[in-house]
Write a protein that holds these residues in place. Structure first.
Motif, PDB file in Angstrom:
ATOM      1  N   GLU A   1       0.823  -1.210   0.000  1.00 48.99           N
ATOM      2  CA  GLU A   1       0.000   0.000   0.000  1.00 48.99           C
ATOM      3  C   GLU A   1       0.858   1.262   0.000  1.00 48.99           C
ATOM      4  O   GLU A   1       0.531   2.239  -0.667  1.00 48.99           O
ATOM      5  CB  GLU A   1      -0.937  -0.005   1.203  1.00 48.99           C
ATOM      6  CG  GLU A   1      -2.046  -1.018   1.116  1.00 48.99           C
ATOM      7  CD  GLU A   1      -2.910  -1.065   2.371  1.00 48.99           C
ATOM      8  OE1 GLU A   1      -2.751  -0.176   3.236  1.00 48.99           O
ATOM      9  OE2 GLU A   1      -3.734  -1.974   2.475  1.00 48.99           O
ATOM     10  N   LEU A   2       1.960   1.233   0.730  1.00 48.99           N
ATOM     11  CA  LEU A   2       2.864   2.384   0.758  1.00 48.99           C
ATOM     12  C   LEU A   2       3.474   2.627  -0.620  1.00 48.99           C
ATOM     13  O   LEU A   2       3.511   3.770  -1.098  1.00 48.99           O
ATOM     14  CB  LEU A   2       3.968   2.157   1.800  1.00 48.99           C
ATOM     15  CG  LEU A   2       4.969   3.289   1.973  1.00 48.99           C
ATOM     16  CD1 LEU A   2       4.273   4.514   2.562  1.00 48.99           C
ATOM     17  CD2 LEU A   2       6.109   2.843   2.863  1.00 48.99           C
ATOM     18  N   ASN A   3       3.927   1.584  -1.293  1.00 49.26           N
ATOM     19  CA  ASN A   3       4.494   1.727  -2.636  1.00 49.26           C
ATOM     20  C   ASN A   3       3.441   2.187  -3.641  1.00 49.26           C
ATOM     21  O   ASN A   3       3.741   2.997  -4.525  1.00 49.26           O
ATOM     22  CB  ASN A   3       5.120   0.412  -3.092  1.00 49.26           C
ATOM     23  CG  ASN A   3       6.418   0.132  -2.377  1.00 49.26           C
ATOM     24  OD1 ASN A   3       7.105   1.049  -1.926  1.00 49.26           O
ATOM     25  ND2 ASN A   3       6.758  -1.139  -2.251  1.00 49.26           N
ATOM     26  N   LEU A   4       2.227   1.699  -3.500  1.00 50.04           N
ATOM     27  CA  LEU A   4       1.155   2.139  -4.381  1.00 50.04           C
ATOM     28  C   LEU A   4       0.860   3.623  -4.184  1.00 50.04           C
ATOM     29  O   LEU A   4       0.714   4.373  -5.154  1.00 50.04           O
ATOM     30  CB  LEU A   4      -0.113   1.318  -4.131  1.00 50.04           C
ATOM     31  CG  LEU A   4      -1.330   1.680  -4.984  1.00 50.04           C
ATOM     32  CD1 LEU A   4      -1.047   1.370  -6.446  1.00 50.04           C
ATOM     33  CD2 LEU A   4      -2.549   0.934  -4.487  1.00 50.04           C
ATOM     34  N   THR A   5       0.827   4.069  -2.947  1.00 49.95           N
ATOM     35  CA  THR A   5       0.581   5.479  -2.652  1.00 49.95           C
ATOM     36  C   THR A   5       1.699   6.362  -3.203  1.00 49.95           C
ATOM     37  O   THR A   5       1.444   7.404  -3.824  1.00 49.95           O
ATOM     38  CB  THR A   5       0.440   5.696  -1.137  1.00 49.95           C
ATOM     39  OG1 THR A   5      -0.578   4.838  -0.635  1.00 49.95           O
ATOM     40  CG2 THR A   5       0.104   7.138  -0.812  1.00 49.95           C
ATOM     41  N   VAL A   6       2.941   5.948  -3.001  1.00 46.32           N
ATOM     42  CA  VAL A   6       4.079   6.720  -3.521  1.00 46.32           C
ATOM     43  C   VAL A   6       4.047   6.752  -5.040  1.00 46.32           C
ATOM     44  O   VAL A   6       4.282   7.795  -5.667  1.00 46.32           O
ATOM     45  CB  VAL A   6       5.412   6.144  -2.992  1.00 46.32           C
ATOM     46  CG1 VAL A   6       6.601   6.740  -3.717  1.00 46.32           C
ATOM     47  CG2 VAL A   6       5.531   6.370  -1.508  1.00 46.32           C
ATOM     48  N   GLY A   7       3.732   5.639  -5.681  1.00 38.24           N
ATOM     49  CA  GLY A   7       3.663   5.583  -7.138  1.00 38.24           C
ATOM     50  C   GLY A   7       2.595   6.492  -7.708  1.00 38.24           C
ATOM     51  O   GLY A   7       2.831   7.228  -8.670  1.00 38.24           O
ATOM     52  N   ILE A   8       1.417   6.457  -7.116  1.00 35.42           N
ATOM     53  CA  ILE A   8       0.329   7.320  -7.587  1.00 35.42           C
ATOM     54  C   ILE A   8       0.674   8.787  -7.370  1.00 35.42           C
ATOM     55  O   ILE A   8       0.425   9.636  -8.234  1.00 35.42           O
ATOM     56  CB  ILE A   8      -0.995   6.935  -6.892  1.00 35.42           C
ATOM     57  CG1 ILE A   8      -1.468   5.571  -7.394  1.00 35.42           C
ATOM     58  CG2 ILE A   8      -2.071   7.994  -7.123  1.00 35.42           C
ATOM     59  CD1 ILE A   8      -2.650   5.006  -6.651  1.00 35.42           C
ATOM     60  N   THR A   9       1.302   9.109  -6.243  1.00 34.71           N
ATOM     61  CA  THR A   9       1.723  10.488  -5.968  1.00 34.71           C
ATOM     62  C   THR A   9       2.741  10.956  -6.995  1.00 34.71           C
ATOM     63  O   THR A   9       2.659  12.090  -7.496  1.00 34.71           O
ATOM     64  CB  THR A   9       2.299  10.603  -4.550  1.00 34.71           C
ATOM     65  OG1 THR A   9       1.324  10.143  -3.609  1.00 34.71           O
ATOM     66  CG2 THR A   9       2.693  12.033  -4.230  1.00 34.71           C
ATOM     67  N   LEU A  10       3.700  10.108  -7.337  1.00 38.25           N
ATOM     68  CA  LEU A  10       4.702  10.480  -8.340  1.00 38.25           C
ATOM     69  C   LEU A  10       4.087  10.685  -9.719  1.00 38.25           C
ATOM     70  O   LEU A  10       4.488  11.590 -10.451  1.00 38.25           O
ATOM     71  CB  LEU A  10       5.799   9.416  -8.399  1.00 38.25           C
ATOM     72  CG  LEU A  10       6.739   9.363  -7.199  1.00 38.25           C
ATOM     73  CD1 LEU A  10       7.690   8.188  -7.314  1.00 38.25           C
ATOM     74  CD2 LEU A  10       7.503  10.655  -7.066  1.00 38.25           C
ATOM     75  N   ILE A  11       3.107   9.885 -10.067  1.00 37.25           N
ATOM     76  CA  ILE A  11       2.435  10.056 -11.360  1.00 37.25           C
ATOM     77  C   ILE A  11       1.681  11.385 -11.399  1.00 37.25           C
ATOM     78  O   ILE A  11       1.758  12.123 -12.383  1.00 37.25           O
ATOM     79  CB  ILE A  11       1.491   8.867 -11.637  1.00 37.25           C
ATOM     80  CG1 ILE A  11       2.316   7.617 -11.942  1.00 37.25           C
ATOM     81  CG2 ILE A  11       0.542   9.177 -12.789  1.00 37.25           C
ATOM     82  CD1 ILE A  11       1.518   6.346 -12.022  1.00 37.25           C
ATOM     83  N   PHE A  12       0.971  11.724 -10.330  1.00 34.69           N
ATOM     84  CA  PHE A  12       0.269  13.010 -10.287  1.00 34.69           C
ATOM     85  C   PHE A  12       1.241  14.182 -10.335  1.00 34.69           C
ATOM     86  O   PHE A  12       0.987  15.184 -11.003  1.00 34.69           O
ATOM     87  CB  PHE A  12      -0.625  13.108  -9.049  1.00 34.69           C
ATOM     88  CG  PHE A  12      -1.917  12.364  -9.174  1.00 34.69           C
ATOM     89  CD1 PHE A  12      -2.766  12.583 -10.245  1.00 34.69           C
ATOM     90  CD2 PHE A  12      -2.282  11.443  -8.222  1.00 34.69           C
ATOM     91  CE1 PHE A  12      -3.965  11.898 -10.371  1.00 34.69           C
ATOM     92  CE2 PHE A  12      -3.478  10.742  -8.330  1.00 34.69           C
ATOM     93  CZ  PHE A  12      -4.318  10.971  -9.413  1.00 34.69           C
ATOM     94  N   CYS A  13       2.355  14.079  -9.629  1.00 35.58           N
ATOM     95  CA  CYS A  13       3.366  15.148  -9.668  1.00 35.58           C
ATOM     96  C   CYS A  13       3.933  15.304 -11.070  1.00 35.58           C
ATOM     97  O   CYS A  13       4.173  16.424 -11.527  1.00 35.58           O
ATOM     98  CB  CYS A  13       4.475  14.867  -8.667  1.00 35.58           C
ATOM     99  SG  CYS A  13       3.982  15.113  -6.958  1.00 35.58           S
TER     100      CYS A  13
END
Length: 127
Positions: free
Chosen positions: A13-25
């Motif tokens: 879940e942590l990696n998924l959250t970081v990945g989605i955040t990086l895509i939005f950025c």
């Protein structure tokens, strides 16, 4: 066994959250430079004052060896404008950029030229 599953789910879940955040950025910060709508552009029309091509040797020093390449730049200026508009491309090991040379010849032979730039660049006076 149950304890290992909890940590596995937590890091997933942590990696998924970081990945989605990086895509939005990436979309927020880099998409405006990659995608430009026609409504955000303005055209500047005029006669060519100067058109030149420049070639610059670039040396990138890695730890193990130096990498050499050539940067080609086509610069043009319109009569009555202070801005210099440029197109830049790394051409690798070539010494000339025939495409830019052909564009320069066509620009010098033309009577009028139209340059499309972003509205925000016109206000700032940048290239």
């Amino acid at each position: 066994m149950n304890n290992k599953k909890w940590w596995k789910n937590y890091y997933a879940e942590l990696n998924l959250t970081v990945g989605i955040t990086l895509i939005f950025c990436a979309f927020y910060f880099f998409a405006p430079t990659l995608f430009t709508s026609k409504s955000s552009l303005i055209s500047i029309t005029g006669q060519i004052k100067k058109a030149e091509t420049y070639y610059t040797q670039i040396i990138t020093d890695n730890r193990f060896h130096k990498v050499k390449s050539t940067k080609s730049e086509l610069q043009l200026q319109i009569i009555g404008q202070t801005q210099i508009y440029s197109l830049t491309k790394n051409i690798g090991y070539d010494y000339r950029n025939e495409k830019y040379e052909n564009i320069k010849t066509a620009l010098l032979n033309s009577k009028m030229v139209k340059v499309w730039i972003k509205k925000r660049n016109r206000k700032n006076g940048t290239r």
